[in-house]
Enzyme design. Structure first.
Site, PDB file in Angstrom:
ATOM      1  N   HIS A  87       0.558  -1.047   0.161  1.00 15.22           N
ATOM      2  CA  HIS A  87       0.113   0.113   0.024  1.00 15.22           C
ATOM      3  C   HIS A  87       0.837   0.953  -0.061  1.00 15.22           C
ATOM      4  CE1 HIS A  87      -3.941  -2.479   0.679  1.00 15.22           C
ATOM      5  NE2 HIS A  87      -2.765  -3.037   1.609  1.00 15.22           N
ATOM      6  N   LYS A  93      -8.946  12.904   4.711  1.00 16.90           N
ATOM      7  CA  LYS A  93      -7.990  12.437   4.682  1.00 16.90           C
ATOM      8  C   LYS A  93      -7.111  12.585   5.318  1.00 16.90           C
ATOM      9  CE  LYS A  93      -7.117  13.332   0.703  1.00 16.90           C
ATOM     10  NZ  LYS A  93      -7.280  12.361  -0.481  1.00 16.90           N
ATOM     11  N   ARG A  94      -5.764  10.931   6.097  1.00 15.41           N
ATOM     12  CA  ARG A  94      -4.818  11.493   7.271  1.00 15.41           C
ATOM     13  C   ARG A  94      -4.494  12.893   7.011  1.00 15.41           C
ATOM     14  NH1 ARG A  94      -4.108   8.136  10.801  1.00 15.41           N
ATOM     15  NH2 ARG A  94      -2.729   8.980  11.404  1.00 15.41           N
ATOM     16  N   LYS A 112     -15.352   7.517  -3.149  1.00 13.53           N
ATOM     17  CA  LYS A 112     -16.391   7.387  -2.775  1.00 13.53           C
ATOM     18  C   LYS A 112     -17.014   9.199  -3.125  1.00 13.53           C
ATOM     19  CE  LYS A 112     -14.786   5.715   1.479  1.00 13.53           C
ATOM     20  NZ  LYS A 112     -13.229   5.720   2.631  1.00 13.53           N
ATOM     21  N   LYS A 124      -0.210  14.774   1.106  1.00 15.24           N
ATOM     22  CA  LYS A 124      -1.281  14.994   0.768  1.00 15.24           C
ATOM     23  C   LYS A 124      -1.691  16.466   0.262  1.00 15.24           C
ATOM     24  CE  LYS A 124      -2.778  10.739   2.929  1.00 15.24           C
ATOM     25  NZ  LYS A 124      -3.477   9.693   2.532  1.00 15.24           N
ATOM     26  N   THR A 174      -9.104   6.077  -1.860  1.00 17.45           N
ATOM     27  CA  THR A 174     -10.305   5.480  -1.733  1.00 17.45           C
ATOM     28  C   THR A 174     -11.370   6.872  -0.899  1.00 17.45           C
ATOM     29  OG1 THR A 174      -9.943   5.563   0.560  1.00 17.45           O
ATOM     30  CG2 THR A 174      -9.756   2.789  -0.890  1.00 17.45           C
TER      31      THR A 174
HETATM   32  C1  26Q Z   1       3.306   1.023  10.708  1.00 17.47           C
HETATM   33  C2  26Q Z   1       4.405   0.837  11.689  1.00 17.47           C
HETATM   34  C3  26Q Z   1       3.811   1.415  13.146  1.00 17.47           C
HETATM   35  C4  26Q Z   1       2.728   1.492  13.164  1.00 17.47           C
HETATM   36  C5  26Q Z   1       2.109   1.519  12.347  1.00 17.47           C
HETATM   37  C6  26Q Z   1       2.018   1.896  10.799  1.00 17.47           C
HETATM   38  C7  26Q Z   1       1.073   1.781   9.602  1.00 17.47           C
HETATM   39  C8  26Q Z   1      -0.337   1.675  10.414  1.00 17.47           C
HETATM   40  C9  26Q Z   1      -1.601   2.234   8.742  1.00 17.47           C
HETATM   41  C10 26Q Z   1       1.502   1.867   8.880  1.00 17.47           C
HETATM   42  C11 26Q Z   1       0.482   2.076   7.638  1.00 17.47           C
HETATM   43  C12 26Q Z   1      -0.408   2.055   7.663  1.00 17.47           C
HETATM   44  C13 26Q Z   1      -1.763   3.089   6.968  1.00 17.47           C
HETATM   45  C14 26Q Z   1      -2.102   3.184   5.215  1.00 17.47           C
HETATM   46  C15 26Q Z   1      -2.793   3.462   4.295  1.00 17.47           C
HETATM   47  O1  26Q Z   1      -3.906   3.959   5.186  1.00 17.47           O
HETATM   48  N1  26Q Z   1      -1.858   3.485   3.214  1.00 17.47           N
HETATM   49  C16 26Q Z   1      -3.243   3.423   2.293  1.00 17.47           C
HETATM   50  O2  26Q Z   1      -3.888   2.594   1.792  1.00 17.47           O
HETATM   51  C17 26Q Z   1      -5.263   2.845   0.883  1.00 17.47           C
HETATM   52  C18 26Q Z   1      -5.363   1.720   0.293  1.00 17.47           C
HETATM   53  O3  26Q Z   1      -4.666   0.486  -0.572  1.00 17.47           O
HETATM   54  C19 26Q Z   1      -4.599   3.028  -0.115  1.00 17.47           C
HETATM   55  O4  26Q Z   1      -5.989   4.130  -1.167  1.00 17.47           O
HETATM   56  C20 26Q Z   1      -3.253   4.922   0.337  1.00 17.47           C
HETATM   57  O5  26Q Z   1      -3.224   5.231  -1.252  1.00 17.47           O
HETATM   58  C21 26Q Z   1      -2.786   4.412   1.360  1.00 17.47           C
HETATM   59  O6  26Q Z   1      -1.719   6.042   1.242  1.00 17.47           O
END
Ligand code: 26Q
Length: 833
Positions: A370, A561-562, A673, A567, A669
């Protein structure tokens, strides 16, 4: 099932789906189970009673579905994910069970307000953002397609933090989402598993003189499963999401303590139970934390052991068909330790030879990536790994040795390549590269949008693509139209269904039939009035959330979004400052009133993202208190953006902001929406934006910014100061920022933002895309003034959004990776023992 194990409790008649049965059950739960009565209004208990009423209907389905899968001995997918961002479930359950009409009647007779009860439910926020919500949309689509897919995850006691805004700054508060009861889960202690940590590895010889490894002196933690039903859309299927909760074992470590320290020993249980206490916010500063690795192993090991329990029950110790019957889909590298844990279970616990175990593993693991951001790739210090999971590390070491030998045989003498590709990265602090483990151990590796998958092949995973050219593939993300149109936008849903029927609910391509209606003036008028009504829902949300009044006839320009630099919420604010400048200089002929909404959480340790929130709030205040902006411009920062707020926001949005630096957003995503709900997109050629633009046509999309290739080009000689100097608009914006106008009582606080924009090392190249963004926003403003044309474009966006259903995505996963047979469950398909 073995007759011996079978209970003699007779099956109950299925609960009724008519309003009278619903009312009867509601009263039963409210009065008898929850012990409330009608002398006092207690909406929360009314919600609980209603949820329990629906849960009975879901339980019927979950059991029927399990029986069907067992009966057909179906191949199964286990979706392994550290995150499931489910949001609320009540409306979704009622809709998918086809109960919404009868429920409306029942609630009316009980004198209850459905919307009020729905609002009582706490969001299940067990995820950060896109990746977690994608997992939730996927579960919905799998159930709707009747696919035997079980979700495995963690039952965090605290989900994503709640965001408060104090003096313009983000303040995090814990989210005790289970407080007050979680009616959708049922605990299944009978399936608990024992998970090992620590200890050491011992060798021993078996009766045939063969050497084996044994992981001993471990500190064990129990994993207790809680099942959440996942109903398909009116098809009798109810799949399972199984979330693991940590529980200390009952053995007390009394000898580790002095005599008499019984109480300390009991109190020490919390250390074990901390494993599932809290969801980690996606935060680079949290990388490498031991507790996170514990969580990851806890999920992987518990889920695999749960699968083995069922396998051994049925097939004993014969694993010949195991890979044929299972696929584990890894949602990013977070659960990828499952590759090594599966090897360990097969070899150490079930006595398989390495080669047989490796064949099974490589035939049932599949990995989804991702992110392209190198800083987001997971790496764990070998040292930490060895202390926490010594036997698992040994196995990773062996996988690495064999893999490196394969590379050496294929490219003799190419030491650099070997170093680049190794699973264990050498250095002063050797590291385990989880993405490499995932790729080497999987038969499929996919990206989440066409551009992203191409960039993986050409860049990040280039070496692996050269080695295994058929392993890498694309699965463009999607979202479920049941939640993201049917449930959240009843006005538009009714209009669409009245025009083209309701086939779109399970076949989103049907929306294509709306395209000719875009030329029908009466239809456009209806479409427009639905959008207006939805905008009033946003106006109410903003009024309550931040006390600001929006204008219903203004363009609703939304970025939720985050918070992350890539972004580029910052680019959005710079545009707002530019609009403010135009108002100040009286450049307001043919002005299009605009309400800019920004919302999103920043990781608690992400300084720049948090400062951007402060900047947005500071600019918002200046805009709000300046009488010259009245009726022309509003900026709001929406606090605590989550799934439920998106359900109110996306139906009323006119303009969807998708302006990431090209090549950085894997897919997005939220963009989908908004499109489904008839918003137009202003966006860069990044992630799924490219596919959105291809689907709707360039005329119905506001393009801005550099391409991913241009970004790489410009990086080499990026000179933002020259760009600012040459652009009057940007120069003026930078000057007001520098003047301290937005931070009069806190001088200098925005210097880090100013410096980042002007730095030649700004990886997100905000200055480079400013002019193009402002120009695209001018085209937006002009287009919006032609209401007929805008509405036509809005309809065409919805009409072209069929491809962005997660049903399509899941069909592709199934066609190319999972190869499952759909199974019919429920009414008429009841399994008779
Ligand atoms: C990593 C290390 C320690 C703690 C947390 C994490 C962590 C947690 C969540 C790293 C990444 C995430 C989430 C990533 C994420 O949401 N990525 C998004 O995924 C979507 C679905 O595929 C995409 O549409 C987005 O582009 C992408 O940013």
């Amino acid at each position: 099932m073995n007759m011996h194990n079978k209970s003699r409790i007779a099956a109950l008649a299925p609960p009724g789906h008519d309003s009278a049965s619903l009312m009867r059950d509601f009263r039963h739960y409210f009065n008898h189970t929850l012990g409330r009565d009608h002398y006092q209004r207690t909406p929360h208990y009314e919600f609980l009673a209603l949820a329990m009423t629906l849960r009975d209907r879901l339980m019927e389905g979950i059991n029927n579905t399990r029986h069907s899968y067992e009966h057909y001995e179906s191949r199964r997918v286990c979706y392994l994910s550290m995150e499931y961002l489910l949001g609320r479930s009540l409306r979704n359950a009622a809709m998918n069970l086809d109960l919404d009409a009868e429920l409306e009647t029942a609630l009316e007779q009980l004198g209850l307000d459905e919307e009020e009860l729905i609002e009582q439910e706490h969001d299940a926020g067990l995820g950060n953002g896109g990746l977690g919500r994608l997992a939730a949309c996927f579960l919905d689509s799998c159930a709707t397609l009747g696919l035997p897919v079980i979700g495995y995850g963690i039952r965090y006691q605290y989900g994503m933090f709640r965001q408060k805004i104090v003096d313009g700054y983000q303040v995090e508060e814990p989210d005790p989402w289970l407080r007050g009861g979680h009616p959708w889960e049922i605990e299944r202690s009978e399936y608990e598993q024992r998970i090992h940590f620590g200890g050491r590895v011992e060798r021993y010889l078996d009766e045939n003189g063969r050497s084996h490894a044994r992981w001993v002196d471990t500190h064990d933690v129990l994993a207790v499963p809680f099942d959440i039903p996942v109903p398909g859309y009116r098809n009798g299927t109810v799949n399972t999401l199984r979330l693991w909760s940590a529980l200390a074992t009952d053995e007390l470590d009394l000898d580790e303590f002095n005599a008499g320290s019984y109480t300390e020993a009991v109190a020490a249980r919390t250390a074990a139970e901390n494993i599932t206490m809290v969801l980690y916010p996606n935060d680079a500063s949290e990388n490498g934390k031991e507790l996170r690795l514990r969580q990851q192993f806890f999920l992987a090991s518990a889920s695999l052991k749960d699968v083995f329990r069922q396998w051994v029950n049925r097939h004993g110790e014969n694993f010949d068909q195991f890979a044929e019957k299972h696929c584990f889909q890894l949602n990013d590298t977070h659960p990828s330790i499952a590759v090594a844990e599966l090897m360990r279970l097969l070899i150490d616990v079930h006595g398989l030879e390495w080669d047989d175990a490796w064949k099974i593993t490589g035939n049932c693991m599949a990995y989804t990536n991702h992110t392209l951001l190198p800083e987001a790739l997971e790496r764990w210090p070998v040292r930490l790994f060895g202390q926490l999971l010594p036997r698992v590390l040994e196995i990773i070491g062996e996988i690495n040795n064999r893999f490196v030998a394969e590379i050496a045989a294929r490219w003799p003498g190419d030491v650099k390549r070997r170093e680049r590709m190794a699973i264990i990265e050498d250095g002063a602090e050797p590291m385990v590269r989880m993405a490499h483990l995932a790729i080497v151990g999987s038969y499929s590796v996919n990206g989440v949008a066409e551009l992203h998958s191409r960039l993986l092949k050409e860049g990040l995973f280039r070496d692996f693509h050269e080695l295994w050219p058929t392993r890498m593939n694309n699965k463009t993300n999607g979202v479920t139209q049941r939640r993201w149109l049917r449930a959240c936008n009843p006005g538009l849903s009714k209009l669409i269904t009245a025009s083209i029927g309701d086939g779109w609910v399970t076949d989103l391509d049907e929306l294509g039939k709306l395209a000719p209606l875009a030329r029908d003036a009466a239809f456009r008028e209806s479409w427009h009035s639905v959008k207006q009504a939805n905008k009033h829902r946003i106006i109410e949300l903003v009024r309550q959330g931040c006390g600001i009044e929006l204008y219903a006839d203004a363009i609703f320009d939304v970025q939720v979004k985050r918070m992350h630099e890539y972004k580029r919420q910052l680019l959005n604010v710079l545009h707002v400052i530019h609009l403010l400048q135009r108002i100040h200089r009286g450049d307001t002929a043919d002005w299009t009133p605009r309400c800019v909404l920004i919302g999103g959480k920043a990781a608690p340790g992400y300084f720049m993202a948090k400062l951007t929130i402060k900047l947005i709030n500071s600019v918002a205040r200046v805009v709000d208190s300046d009488p010259r902006t009245r009726g022309l411009l509003r900026l709001v920062f929406l606090p605590n953006y989550n799934v439920s707020t998106m359900e109110t926001i996306c139906p009323g949005c006119d303009l969807s902001e998708q302006i990431s630096t090209a090549g950085k957003e894997a897919s997005g995503t939220g963009n989908m929406k908004f499109m489904i709900n008839g918003a137009l997109t202003i966006g860069t050629l990044d992630g799924a934006n490219i596919e959105i633009r291809d689907a709707v046509g360039a005329d119905n999309f506001f393009l801005c910014g550099m391409t991913a290739e241009e970004v790489v080009q410009m990086r080499r000689q990026y000179d933002p100061k020259a760009i600012v100097a040459a652009d009057d608009d940007l120069r003026e914006v930078m000057e007001v920022l520098q003047s301290g106008q937005f931070n009069q009582s806190e001088p200098g606080i925005f210097d880090p933002i100013i410096d980042s924009i002007l730095s030649p090392h700004d990886a997100w190249m905000t200055a480079a895309d400013f002019a193009s963004f402002v120009a695209a926003q001018r085209r937006v403003a002009t287009s919006f003034r032609d209401r007929e044309r805008w509405t036509e474009m809005s309809i065409l966006n919805t009409a072209a959004s069929g491809r962005f259903s997660s049903d399509r995505t899941i069909r592709e996963y199934n066609r190319d990776i999972w190869r499952l047979e759909p199974v019919t469950s429920g009414a008429g398909a009841d399994y008779q023992p």
